[in-house]
Enzyme design. Structure first.
Site, PDB file in Angstrom:
ATOM      1  N   ASP A   1      46.702  60.582   1.959  1.00 36.23           N
ATOM      2  CA  ASP A   1      45.910  59.715   1.093  1.00 36.23           C
ATOM      3  C   ASP A   1      46.119  58.273   1.525  1.00 36.23           C
ATOM      4  OD1 ASP A   1      44.775  61.540  -0.528  1.00 36.23           O
ATOM      5  OD2 ASP A   1      46.187  61.354  -2.173  1.00 36.23           O
TER       6      ASP A   1
ATOM      7  N   ASP B   1      47.728  63.382  -4.883  1.00 39.19           N
ATOM      8  CA  ASP B   1      48.300  63.007  -6.171  1.00 39.19           C
ATOM      9  C   ASP B   1      47.478  63.485  -7.360  1.00 39.19           C
ATOM     10  OD1 ASP B   1      46.127  61.398  -5.801  1.00 39.19           O
ATOM     11  OD2 ASP B   1      47.107  59.534  -6.366  1.00 39.19           O
TER      12      ASP B   1
ATOM     13  N   ASP C   1      43.433  67.687  -5.789  1.00 38.05           N
ATOM     14  CA  ASP C   1      44.089  67.847  -4.490  1.00 38.05           C
ATOM     15  C   ASP C   1      44.851  69.173  -4.399  1.00 38.05           C
ATOM     16  OD1 ASP C   1      43.337  65.390  -3.327  1.00 38.05           O
ATOM     17  OD2 ASP C   1      44.859  64.350  -4.506  1.00 38.05           O
TER      18      ASP C   1
END
Length: 854
Positions: free
Chosen positions: A333, A594, A598
């Protein structure tokens, strides 16, 4: 939105009273096996049981001959072997327990003293007002006070994945669900919307506590490494058993042919001889069976997990320690991992509405930001989405209290933000008028508004300016009128460029997969070093958007997967597909995430890395949690994983050299015709050095940054590499030839091998292994064994224990160990001569370093 009357939450005294009356929010852990039972379990080892049978028979013989020395020695050796193994396994289990216990410290948002704060889950009490949103795990049972499109996954209790929850209306209708629609239950997950509830039951009194459902982490997962070690142990055990049987037969036949006792009627003496050779065979099997391997792996994993926790990596699943060392691609990310996650509104451009001036528009915008947000502020600390926290902090800088706005203006309807819709909407009635506040991705919000071409061009120019500075962009609308755009800045973490460089040097490819715009993602990629100076970060070969990726055929996606460095505007399904394509190409993939969405990619990756600030769903789907959210911690985890694997290889090198030498010696000794060169008690002492002490020394070696210069290993490679096998055979044969030469010399240059010579033989054998520990420490590198010796405290301790233990056994062991005290001169000669093992190793490493420099 349905809402009961406003509840400010408990005050401090009420919290204390509730905890005293109803208890803490902890589930009673499952009953633990007693320490005695755990210790006795060590005696279920078949090898230990065979030894105990041998001890029992030996005890009978000892009573008949009134000589208990050797029997006591063997018994003490067995007690030591089981006790030390028990201690270290218990210690490793305790460390793992401490790590997994951190799950009870998961943070929960509650309202106390009319302020929203975060507390640990176990601190929640009956009467607390708890706030939950998408991705949160419900911390206790409670009754809903507020709800907005709230959907709960109750599959852990009822098997129902999605249940709509709501505040009860006037009719009090529960609906047809298993549990009342206004009741939230501990350990269920929020899948959509948000809610506020009052806790009515905690700990064992919750529904999940009553049905005694255990939610403990499984800790005995077989890792790929364990599978390899099991195969290796089986192979070595078969060889060892074959050598043991052969040695038993050779010694026994030799004895029958050369000793007169077999031609007498002394059957007791014959039985004693057979027993002696039987015990020798059993101890050979003990020597050959690498029972220290599981302990070495457990100890190495436990030490790694503890040390990794100090470097902000909480390992949830054991295999993650090992697999991180084999990772070839990291899909990360952007926000929070590569950047600081300290979002700040850098610039806000306010446009006036048609029937209002800029001041009136600004006032409405403030109301919209306060209400069309799920975040909260606890002093200067933000709780919730970082972007929304930045907006509330922006209001705070303007001396506007968002709490007062929320308390005075009720929300009628709210559409929560989702990665699919990319916007959030809140409808309110204020001063008799209905307002529809919208905020979200500019391209989505602008598309919902009526805007002139001239204004659109100005807005898009400003947005592009923000994006080129790697800012996150947002647009705000009231109804169908665009009222503001802003740029929010989140700087790159200072340690990230260096960490990315370390990964690249280690042969690991880094890819950014983010929901942000292409320009923002590309700029961050450029700043952290994903692109060379002469490469264009926006080149279509390296950059792709989520929709473009989704439109590719499987064949095209398979081809493009490796060259993509930045994927922007990515949806959860895009990230999961990228992971799948990379895995098809044989890559070992680590993924960070997070959010709840995901979870599929985290679960599908070889190693899922959740963020400490992420949702409970993401954490439960991951193998490891980055407590500080930093990419630097990922690079450290790779270094730990590689060092762990290297340390286990070092332990194997050391153990297998001892195995090979000892087995060849017993066979060689039987062919030369001497009595057993090593006694049962001596072999058990050597076994203790080989298994327990070597595991302590080599598993505790600190990680080395030099492993980051190697290419990633193939996770399917056998743990004993061809080079390693060559070293094991070379050193094993050298030791065997040296020791056999010593035996032959003693046998044929005098009246046979006396007890002093056998004591020297035993001591030389142990000291060869002592010095070979230095070679094992440096195995797999070209550095000197003395490099950073001060940091290897475990190794230093073990070396002292071996040296002191050998001196005590030789000096005071007497008949129990078949030894006599040696003079200081003899000790000096043995220590100096055997140290050649280490100096030869140092010489080889010096030559290798010289070749490397060339």
């Amino acid at each position: 939105m349905k809402k009961e009357s406003y509840n400010p939450g408990l005050d401090d005294q009420q919290v204390a009273d509730s905890r005293a009356k109803y208890g803490s929010n902890r589930l009673t852990p499952p009953r633990k096996t007693s320490l005695w039972m755990l210790y006795l379990d060590k005696y279920r080892d078949p090898i230990i049981q065979i030894l105990l049978v041998a001890v029992a028979i030996s005890l009978i013989m000892a009573f008949l001959e009134n000589d208990f020395v050797e029997t006591i020695g063997i018994f003490i050796a067995v007690i030591l072997a089981t006790t030390i193994g028990f201690y270290f396994e218990r210690d490793a289990a305790k460390k793992f327990g401490l790590l997994t216990a951190m799950n009870d410290d998961q943070m929960v948002k509650v309202r106390r003293n009319d302020h929203v704060i975060e507390i640990a889950r176990h601190e929640v009490v009956v009467g607390d007002v708890v706030l939950v949103e998408v991705g949160d795990e419900v911390p206790a049972d409670g009754i809903l006070l507020e709800s907005i499109d709230l959907q709960i996954d109750e599959s852990s209790l009822t098997g129902e994945p999605i249940i709509n929850k709501d505040v009860l209306d006037e009719t009090g209708d529960f609906g047809d669900a298993t549990y009342p629609k206004n009741l939230l239950l501990r350990s269920t997950m929020v899948m959509n919307g948000r809610g506020v509830f009052e806790v009515v039951a905690v700990g064992d009194y919750t529904e999940i506590g009553k049905v005694a459902q255990k939610s403990t982490e499984e800790t005995n997962t077989k890792t790929p490494l364990n599978v390899q070690l099991d195969k290796l142990a089986s192979m070595i055990s078969k060889i060892g058993s074959g050598v043991a049987v052969a040695a038993f037969l050779i010694f026994l036949v030799h004895d029958i042919l050369t000793q007169s006792v077999w031609h007498s009627g002394d059957y007791l003496k014959m039985a004693e001889v057979v027993l002696g050779y039987f015990m020798m065979s059993v101890t050979l099997i003990v020597m050959a069976v690498p029972e220290g391997l599981p302990m070495a792996v457990t100890l190495a994993l436990a030490l790694n997990m503890r040390r990794m926790l100090k470097s902000n990596n909480l390992v949830r699943k054991l295999h993650a320690c090992e697999t991180m060392g084999a990772v070839t691609v990291i899909c990360t990310d952007k926000t929070g991992t590569l950047t600081q996650n300290k979002m700040t509104v850098s610039d806000m451009v306010i446009l006036h509405m048609k029937d209002k001036n800029v001041s009136e528009t600004s006032e409405l915008l403030n109301v919209g930001i306060a209400l069309n947000t799920t975040a909260n502020l606890d002093g200067d600390k933000g709780i919730g989405n970082p972007t929304e926290v930045a907006l509330l902090s922006w209001l705070k800088t303007k001396q506007i209290d968002y709490r007062k706005i929320r308390q005075t203006i009720p929300v009628e309807h709210q559409v929560p933000f989702s990665t699919e819709k990319k916007y959030m909407e809140t409808d309110v009635i204020w001063e008799g008028k209905t307002y529809q506040f919208i905020k979200g991705a500019p391209e989505i919000v602008i598309g919902m508004c009526e805007i002139s071409d001239e204004m659109r061009e100005k807005v898009e120019t400003k947005l592009l300016e923000y994006q080129q500075k790697a800012m996150r962009t947002l647009a705000f609308a009231i109804g169908k009128e665009l009222v503001a755009i802003c740029g929010i800045f989140d700087p790159v973490r200072e340690d990230v460029p260096e960490a990315v460089k370390r990964c690249q040097e280690a042969g690991i490819e880094v890819k950014i997969v983010t929901g942000d715009t292409t320009a923002t993602a590309a700029e961050i990629g450029r700043q952290i070093g994903l692109f060379a100076a002469d490469e264009n970060s926006k080149d279509v070969r390296y950059s792709i958007t989520g929709p473009e990726w989704a439109a590719l055929s499987d064949e095209d996606a398979y081809q493009r997967a490796t060259e993509i460095r930045v994927m922007s505007r990515a949806r959860p399904t895009d990230k999961q597909r990228l992971v799948q394509m990379l895995q098809k190409r044989g890559e070992v993939v680590a993924v960070t995430g997070d959010g709840t969405n995901d979870a599929p990619a985290l679960h599908y990756a070889h190693v899922g890395l959740s963020l400490g600030s992420g949702t409970s769903v993401a954490k439960s789907a991951s193998d490891m949690t980055l407590l500080d959210d930093s990419f630097g911690s990922i690079a450290n985890a790779v270094m730990w994983g590689r060092s762990l694997y290297k340390n286990i290889q070092r332990f194997l090198f050391f153990q297998l050299v001892v195995n090979l030498t000892a087995l060849l010696l017993v066979l060689g000794g039987s062919l030369v015709g001497t009595e057993m060169p090593l006694t049962v008690t001596q072999i058990l002492w050597v076994n203790l050095i080989m298994d327990t002490f070597a595991a302590m020394a080599l598993a505790s070696l600190p990680p080395s940054r030099e492993v980051m210069k190697d290419r990633p290993r193939d996770r399917n490679d056998f743990i004993i590499s061809p080079k390693m096998a060559k070293y094991i055979l070379s050193w094993g044969l050298v030791f065997f030839v040296l020791m056999l030469t010593f035996l032959v010399y003693c046998e044929y240059h005098g009246t046979g091998v006396d007890i002093r010579e056998l004591t020297m033989f035993f001591t030389v054998f142990v000291m060869l292994q002592f010095w070979n520990l230095f070679n094992a420490k440096s195995f797999g590198s070209h550095f000197s064994a003395f490099r950073r010796i001060y940091a290897d405290q475990g190794l230093a301790l073990v070396l002292c224990i071996i040296l002191l233990g050998q001196w005590l056994i030789v000096t005071f062991g007497g008949k129990m160990f078949r030894t006599v005290p040696l003079t200081a001169m003899e000790w000096g000669i043995i220590i100096a001569s055997t140290s050649l093992v280490m100096w030869i190793g140092e010489g080889i490493r010096l030559i290798q370093r010289y070749i490397d420099k060339k």
